[in-house]
Write an enzyme that holds these catalytic residues in place. Structure first.
Site, mmCIF file in Angstrom:
data_model
loop_
_atom_site.group_PDB
_atom_site.id
_atom_site.type_symbol
_atom_site.label_atom_id
_atom_site.label_comp_id
_atom_site.label_asym_id
_atom_site.label_seq_id
_atom_site.Cartn_x
_atom_site.Cartn_y
_atom_site.Cartn_z
ATOM 1 N N ASP A 5 0.825 -1.200 0.000
ATOM 2 C CA ASP A 5 0.000 0.000 0.000
ATOM 3 C C ASP A 5 0.861 1.252 0.000
ATOM 4 O OD1 ASP A 5 -3.082 -0.650 0.479
ATOM 5 O OD2 ASP A 5 -1.856 -2.190 1.413
ATOM 6 N N ASN A 15 1.841 -2.985 4.153
ATOM 7 C CA ASN A 15 0.843 -3.818 3.493
ATOM 8 C C ASN A 15 -0.099 -4.358 4.563
ATOM 9 O OD1 ASN A 15 -0.149 -4.967 1.024
ATOM 10 N ND2 ASN A 15 0.646 -6.936 1.658
ATOM 11 N N LYS A 16 -1.090 -5.103 4.156
ATOM 12 C CA LYS A 16 -2.081 -5.639 5.088
ATOM 13 C C LYS A 16 -1.410 -6.362 6.249
ATOM 14 C CE LYS A 16 -5.320 -4.191 2.387
ATOM 15 N NZ LYS A 16 -4.633 -3.095 1.724
#
Length: 124
Positions: A5, A15-16
């Site tokens: 992201d 990121n997640k």
């Protein structure tokens, strides 16, 4: 291989949640760990992962299940939507303009530059 992201100037990547854990396991077991993301996720104004803003989700995602409270009242909750993977755990960052490799500072600068005719911008 994971997405991203946000990518900081030094290659730290948000990121997640859970991505960092996977990167640690890959590193410990000698498995290459790649990030694939468009150059639009690279933000050279962010020096490293400690400066990436991390969204905190609503605590009820942790304290409630099916609309019913399952955690004690007054419990403190952190519910980050993202985690940060340090650049040292990343084998390479695959972008739409080529592959960035460590050290990431220069290769990420090249990635966001205009692509070279007939080649990729960030290949060493």
């Amino acid at each position: 291989m994971v997405g991203a992201d946000r990518i900081a100037a030094n290659g730290d990547t948000a990121n997640k949640i859970g991505t960092y854990t996977i990167s640690v396991l890959a590193r410990e077991h000698g498995v290459p760990f790649y990030v694939a993301a468009p150059v639009s996720t690279i933000d050279l104004s962010i020096p490293d992962g400690s400066h990436i803003p991390i969204e905190e989700r609503d605590e009820t995602e942790v304290t409630h299940l099916g609309g019913r409270r399952v955690a004690p009242l007054g419990i403190r909750v952190r519910n980050p939507a993202f985690d940060v993977t340090p650049a040292r755990n990343i084998t390479a960052i695959i972008t739409d303009r080529g592959v960035a490799r460590p050290p990431y500072g220069r290769s990420l600068e090249l990635a966001i530059a205009e692509p070279h005719p007939g080649g990729t911008a960030c290949a060493p």
